[in-house]
Design an enzyme around this catalytic site. Structure first.
Site, PDB file in Angstrom:
ATOM      1  N   LYS A 116     -93.303   7.541 -10.283  1.00  0.00           N
ATOM      2  CA  LYS A 116     -93.129   7.102  -8.901  1.00  0.00           C
ATOM      3  C   LYS A 116     -92.661   5.656  -8.770  1.00  0.00           C
ATOM      4  CE  LYS A 116     -96.475  10.042  -6.633  1.00  0.00           C
ATOM      5  NZ  LYS A 116     -97.582   9.859  -5.683  1.00  0.00           N
ATOM      6  N   GLU A 200     -99.112  -0.650  -3.617  1.00  0.00           N
ATOM      7  CA  GLU A 200     -98.256  -0.490  -2.456  1.00  0.00           C
ATOM      8  C   GLU A 200     -99.032  -1.024  -1.250  1.00  0.00           C
ATOM      9  OE1 GLU A 200     -95.659   3.417  -2.520  1.00  0.00           O
ATOM     10  OE2 GLU A 200     -97.292   3.634  -1.094  1.00  0.00           O
ATOM     11  N   ARG A 293     -88.787  19.860  -6.352  1.00  0.00           N
ATOM     12  CA  ARG A 293     -89.127  21.285  -6.415  1.00  0.00           C
ATOM     13  C   ARG A 293     -89.169  21.836  -5.004  1.00  0.00           C
ATOM     14  NH1 ARG A 293     -94.076  20.671  -4.125  1.00  0.00           N
ATOM     15  NH2 ARG A 293     -95.172  18.773  -4.672  1.00  0.00           N
TER      16      ARG A 293
HETATM   17  P1  ADP Z   1     -99.073  12.686  -3.961  1.00  0.00           P
HETATM   18  O1  ADP Z   1     -97.838  12.793  -4.766  1.00  0.00           O
HETATM   19  O2  ADP Z   1    -100.299  12.578  -4.796  1.00  0.00           O
HETATM   20  O3  ADP Z   1     -99.145  13.746  -2.898  1.00  0.00           O
HETATM   21  P2  ADP Z   1     -98.037  10.709  -2.061  1.00  0.00           P
HETATM   22  O4  ADP Z   1     -97.450   9.423  -2.502  1.00  0.00           O
HETATM   23  O5  ADP Z   1     -97.069  11.770  -1.631  1.00  0.00           O
HETATM   24  O6  ADP Z   1     -99.004  11.263  -3.207  1.00  0.00           O
HETATM   25  O7  ADP Z   1     -99.050  10.439  -0.872  1.00  0.00           O
HETATM   26  C1  ADP Z   1     -99.836  11.481  -0.308  1.00  0.00           C
HETATM   27  C2  ADP Z   1    -100.502  10.995   0.965  1.00  0.00           C
HETATM   28  O8  ADP Z   1    -101.319   9.837   0.688  1.00  0.00           O
HETATM   29  C3  ADP Z   1     -99.565  10.548   2.066  1.00  0.00           C
HETATM   30  O9  ADP Z   1     -99.085  11.606   2.846  1.00  0.00           O
HETATM   31  C4  ADP Z   1    -100.471   9.613   2.867  1.00  0.00           C
HETATM   32  O10 ADP Z   1    -101.373  10.328   3.667  1.00  0.00           O
HETATM   33  C5  ADP Z   1    -101.267   8.921   1.781  1.00  0.00           C
HETATM   34  N1  ADP Z   1    -100.601   7.666   1.350  1.00  0.00           N
HETATM   35  C6  ADP Z   1     -99.837   7.473   0.260  1.00  0.00           C
HETATM   36  N2  ADP Z   1     -99.375   6.208   0.188  1.00  0.00           N
HETATM   37  C7  ADP Z   1     -99.862   5.562   1.276  1.00  0.00           C
HETATM   38  C8  ADP Z   1     -99.744   4.225   1.785  1.00  0.00           C
HETATM   39  N3  ADP Z   1     -99.044   3.293   1.148  1.00  0.00           N
HETATM   40  N4  ADP Z   1    -100.376   3.933   2.954  1.00  0.00           N
HETATM   41  C9  ADP Z   1    -101.111   4.868   3.618  1.00  0.00           C
HETATM   42  N5  ADP Z   1    -101.275   6.129   3.183  1.00  0.00           N
HETATM   43  C10 ADP Z   1    -100.663   6.490   2.026  1.00  0.00           C
END
Ligand code: ADP
Length: 453
Positions: A116, A200, A293
């Site tokens: 990522k 982040e 995917r």
């Molecule tokens: P994964 O691949 O584990 O699903 P993601 O990066 O897609 O992880 O994030 C999943 C969820 O986590 C997001 O939809 C959001 O709800 C929360 N999230 C991720 N990053 C942040 C962030 N920087 N700030 C707030 N919420 C976050």
């Protein structure tokens, strides 16, 4: 075109791929673990091969067993579905070496997006706005302290190779950082085999908006608009919809173009999803990750565009061009998906077991993707998703009304399911007014404040 596709998955998504193959005149091979011997994907595939015991690491995640099954049955392609090996660059490489087509993007793109922090960098370079964060994985605690101070608290620590909503930690002050960092690194190592984590900026209550794309091996990429997946519990999506109530036509076109350009820059050729978080105070969207995917929630996009994403994904994997252009993509109406999980609707405890009574809802605007039926057994070994209930209406209001009556007409007895929880969410005033964010469920599940004396 392929003659025979092996589906390296189980459950509803294995059946979804079988549907696409049947419509295209392609033979199918199901693989199954000992726990899934009587599952519907085994019954409906043309051939089926047992690949090992119930434990996923010895069956659905076991690359040698899957490749052997493909070779024995003479399959010329493998569809990985979602989850399991769907984002395994290793499987994609082994497929290449064995002259079996992996239905997904090439291994280098899977690897890039799977890391990522590298994906963030590539997207930034391609002109996509990403959330402020560390430049790659954090090297040391001092490094993390410095980055967090620059970003401003709260920050979120994420596993570089994470997924499935796991391995994330929110940090609200410098005092919490060192402990959280160590725990996150340890968890990332245990869950994903690599301890790298990155930082982040943490957004409070953002909206989750994602863009569906399709690309072919001739350099064509199109977008199919966005989905909103803000209703989540523990970073796991529960309800998804298309389109988002807060994205205008102009925004959709601009966001879509930005994603298409970025996908072209990395040579993306397959179905994929680029995920963003919206800062609701500014409306600004920030890239968080790309999934290389098919996604669980692809069906809502199919309902509003009329495009069969799985058939298109198979078509492009076989080397054909996309069957339509961006100008051909017309969106209409509104679609909602409720994920029906085999779990208790209030405690969320898993509820595997045997289903005795079962009846699916139908009627106008309803689609159900499921692998369960009366007398089926939901094994305790896998994901709790048992059905995806989708509704389509002329607008969001009609889609909600249809979903509510479809949930009321869903009969699944013998196990607990999330149907009653979905009914309560759909009756919620904030949900109905599209006042949703990733913090929605926290508010929804919080015990009511007692009335003042
Ligand atoms: P994964 O691949 O584990 O699903 P993601 O990066 O897609 O992880 O994030 C999943 C969820 O986590 C997001 O939809 C959001 O709800 C929360 N999230 C991720 N990053 C942040 C962030 N920087 N700030 C707030 N919420 C976050």
């Amino acid at each position: 075109m392929f003659k025979k596709i092996l589906i390296a998955n189980r459950g509803e998504i294995a059946l979804r791929v079988i549907c696409a193959c049947r419509e295209m005149g392609i033979k199918t091979v199901a693989v199954f673990s000992e726990a899934d011997e009587h599952s519907l994907h085994v019954r409906f595939a043309d051939e089926a091969v047992c690949i090992g015991p119930a434990r996923s690491s010895e069956s659905y995640l076991h690359v040698p067993a899957i490749i052997s099954a493909a070779e024995i049955t003479g399959a010329d392609a493998i569809h990985p579905g979602y989850g399991f090996l769907s984002e395994s660059a290793y499987l994609a490489e082994v497929c290449e070496a064995c002259h079996i087509k992996f239905i997904g993007p090439g291994p280098s793109v899977i690897r890039l997006m799977g890391e990522k922090s590298r994906a963030r960098r590539a997207m930034k370079k391609a002109g996509v706005s990403t959330l402020p964060g560390s430049d790659g994985a954090v090297e040391s605690e001092e490094d993390a302290q410095k980055v967090a101070l620059d970003l401003g608290y709260p920050v979120i620590i994420k596993a570089s190779n994470g997924g499935g909503g796991r391995g994330m930690r929110i940090v609200r002050s410098p005092e919490e950082l060192s402990q959280a960092l160590r725990t996150a690194q340890r968890e990332a190592q245990a869950a994903f085999g690599i301890g790298d984590v990155y930082l982040e900026k943490y957004l409070e209550a953002p909206r989750h908006i994602e863009v569906q794309i399709l690309g072919d091996e001739h350099g064509n990429v199109v977008h199919l608009g966005e989905r909103e997946c803000s209703v989540q519990r523990r970073h796991q999506k529960l309800i998804e919809e298309a389109p988002s109530a807060v994205i205008s036509d102009e925004q959709r076109a601009a966001l879509g173009k930005m994603v298409v350009d970025a996908a072209k820059a990395v040579g993306y050729a397959s179905a994929g999803t680029f995920e963003f978080l919206m800062d609701t105070s500014t409306g600004q969207l920030y890239f968080i990750e790309a999934n290389t995917r098919l996604q669980v929630e692809h069906g809502v996009t199919e309902l509003v565009t009329g495009i069969d994403i799985v058939k298109e994904q198979i078509r492009v994997a076989s080397g054909e061009r996309l069957s339509f252009t961006q100008d051909d993509v017309q969106m209409s109406g509104h679609a909602i998906e409720c994920r029906i999980n085999a779990e208790h609707p209030t405690t969320f405890a898993p509820s595997p077991g045997r289903i005795d009574a079962f009846c699916l809802p139908g009627g106008p605007g309803i689609r159900v993707d499921t692998f369960i039926h009366a007398e089926a057994t939901v094994p305790p070994n896998y994901d709790s998703l048992v059905a995806k209930l989708m509704s389509f209406g002329r607008d969001r209001e009609e889609a909600i009304a249809r979903m509510r009556r479809a949930l009321e007409m869903t009969v699944i007895e013998g196990i607990h399911t999330s149907v009653p929880m979905h009914l309560r969410i759909l009756a919620d005033e904030d949900f109905q007014q599209a006042r949703i964010s990733t913090a929605f469920m926290e508010r929804f599940l919080a015990p009511p404040t007692p009335p003042k004396a």
